[in-house]
Design an enzyme around this catalytic site. Structure first.
Site, mmCIF file in Angstrom:
data_model
loop_
_atom_site.group_PDB
_atom_site.id
_atom_site.type_symbol
_atom_site.label_atom_id
_atom_site.label_comp_id
_atom_site.label_asym_id
_atom_site.label_seq_id
_atom_site.Cartn_x
_atom_site.Cartn_y
_atom_site.Cartn_z
ATOM 1 N N TYR A 217 -2.523 -6.880 16.867
ATOM 2 C CA TYR A 217 -2.652 -6.013 15.870
ATOM 3 C C TYR A 217 -3.816 -5.179 16.175
ATOM 4 O O TYR A 217 -3.845 -3.924 15.694
ATOM 5 C CB TYR A 217 -2.802 -6.811 14.521
ATOM 6 N N ILE B 272 0.725 -1.284 0.097
ATOM 7 C CA ILE B 272 -0.092 -0.019 -0.095
ATOM 8 C C ILE B 272 1.031 1.308 -0.098
ATOM 9 O O ILE B 272 0.547 2.193 -0.719
ATOM 10 C CB ILE B 272 -0.950 0.226 1.242
ATOM 11 N N THR C 100 -1.166 -7.842 -0.705
ATOM 12 C CA THR C 100 0.314 -7.053 -0.811
ATOM 13 C C THR C 100 1.187 -8.320 -0.467
ATOM 14 O O THR C 100 0.880 -9.391 -0.036
ATOM 15 C CB THR C 100 0.376 -6.090 0.253
ATOM 16 N N ARG D 119 2.358 -13.659 4.896
ATOM 17 C CA ARG D 119 1.412 -14.582 6.000
ATOM 18 C C ARG D 119 0.522 -15.501 5.405
ATOM 19 O O ARG D 119 0.524 -16.409 6.142
ATOM 20 C CB ARG D 119 0.476 -13.526 6.532
ATOM 21 N N ASP E 33 13.828 3.627 9.372
ATOM 22 C CA ASP E 33 12.831 2.673 10.206
ATOM 23 C C ASP E 33 12.196 3.430 11.061
ATOM 24 O O ASP E 33 12.795 4.307 12.145
ATOM 25 C CB ASP E 33 14.189 1.962 11.031
ATOM 26 N N ASP F 8 11.456 3.688 3.622
ATOM 27 C CA ASP F 8 11.483 2.298 4.070
ATOM 28 C C ASP F 8 12.617 1.738 4.848
ATOM 29 O O ASP F 8 13.490 2.409 4.763
ATOM 30 C CB ASP F 8 10.989 1.368 2.854
#
Ligand code: NAD
Length: 245
Positions: free
Chosen positions: A147, A18, A182, A188, A58, A37
């Site tokens: 999360y 994203i 993504t 995952r 970071d 990134d």
């Protein structure tokens, strides 16, 4: 004239998914984009896109955030995208995973927001966009305990900033996607052992029968970052293909 012409934006986690789609969409709309990134490899090549410069950052490193924001000068838009998914219940989530979830998903946004706000306030204008999720205070999702808790925190942080600075030209909004196809989602799904079964599970909760695309989230981010959204702040923007409808 693009919808973001004349604006300067900093995006975190812009190397993939994203964040990357948003960096490209912001640049297409005329913004000068600082795409950051943690991974230099992920950023490789992105600076060949017109209007995009890249920088390793970071989001768990406050000194690096201060240095990057200081070097960027006069940011109009901060898009906090970086996030990390801990898979599991509260019983699966030891203190280390809990702390890591808070640090990457929530404390990072506290740090970046504190870094950009003084300059935005001095110029009486700015937009902060925060990546939350429907797995948050919007809905509970299985195996997304830490999360969801931290993404609910992102909504609280967003609303607090919006309330404090609405009268001083700052807008702050949260984006809550459903499941988006993504690289990290694909990772995952593979990590669950059987990629196809995991993918079908994610798709099965989508009334549209498909996952979202990073570009579909980027379109919403462009709108919220633009002056078209001038009357919108402190709001939760759900883009989930009808999952939580
Ligand atoms: P992605 O895996 O496709 O991209 C993640 C990027 O983040 C990578 O380039 C990685 O190098 C970078 N990154 C990792 N740790 C970092 C750090 N500490 N500092 C800076 N960058 C770092 O990710 P995505 O799926 O596009 O997710 C982006 C955001 O959207 C996250 O906040 C995520 O929680 C949220 N989100 C994703 C989905 C989904 O289904 N993909 C759904 C809802 C919300």
């Amino acid at each position: 004239m693009g919808r973001l012409s004349g604006k300067k934006a900093l995006i975190t986690a812009a190397g993939a998914g994203i964040g990357r789609a948003s960096a490209e969409a912001f640049a297409r709309e005329g913004a000068k984009v600082i795409a950051t990134d943690i991974s230099a490899d992920a950023l490789a090549g992105l600076n060949r896109t017109p209007n995009i410069e890249t920088r390793v950052l970071d989001v768990t490193d406050p000194a690096a955030i201060a240095a990057t924001v200081g070097a960027a000068k006069d940011l109009d838009i901060l898009f906090n995208v970086a996030g990390w998914v801990h898979h599991g219940t509260i019983e699966d989530c030891g203190r280390e995973d809990w702390d890591r979830s808070l640090l990457i998903n929530l404390t990072s946004m506290y740090e970046t927001s504190r870094a950009v706000l003084p300059n935005m306030l001095a110029r009486s204008g700015g937009v902060i966009l925060n990546m939350s999720s429907v797995a948050s205070s919007v809905t509970g999702a299985p195996n997304r305990f830490a999360y969801g808790a931290t993404k609910a925190g992102v909504i609280g942080l967003t609303k607090g900033i919006a309330a404090d600075y609405a009268a001083r030209g700052i807008r702050c909004n949260a984006i809550c996607p459903g499941t988006v196809d993504t690289p990290s989602l694909q990772g995952r799904m593979s990590a669950q052992g059987d990629y196809e079964t995991a993918r079908n599970m994610f798709i099965s909760r989508q009334p549209m029968g498909r996952l979202g695309t990073a570009e579909e989230i980027a379109h919403l981010a462009v709108y919220l970052a633009s002056d078209e959204a001038a009357f919108t702040t402190g709001a939760i923007h759900i883009v989930d293909g009808g999952w939580t409808n």
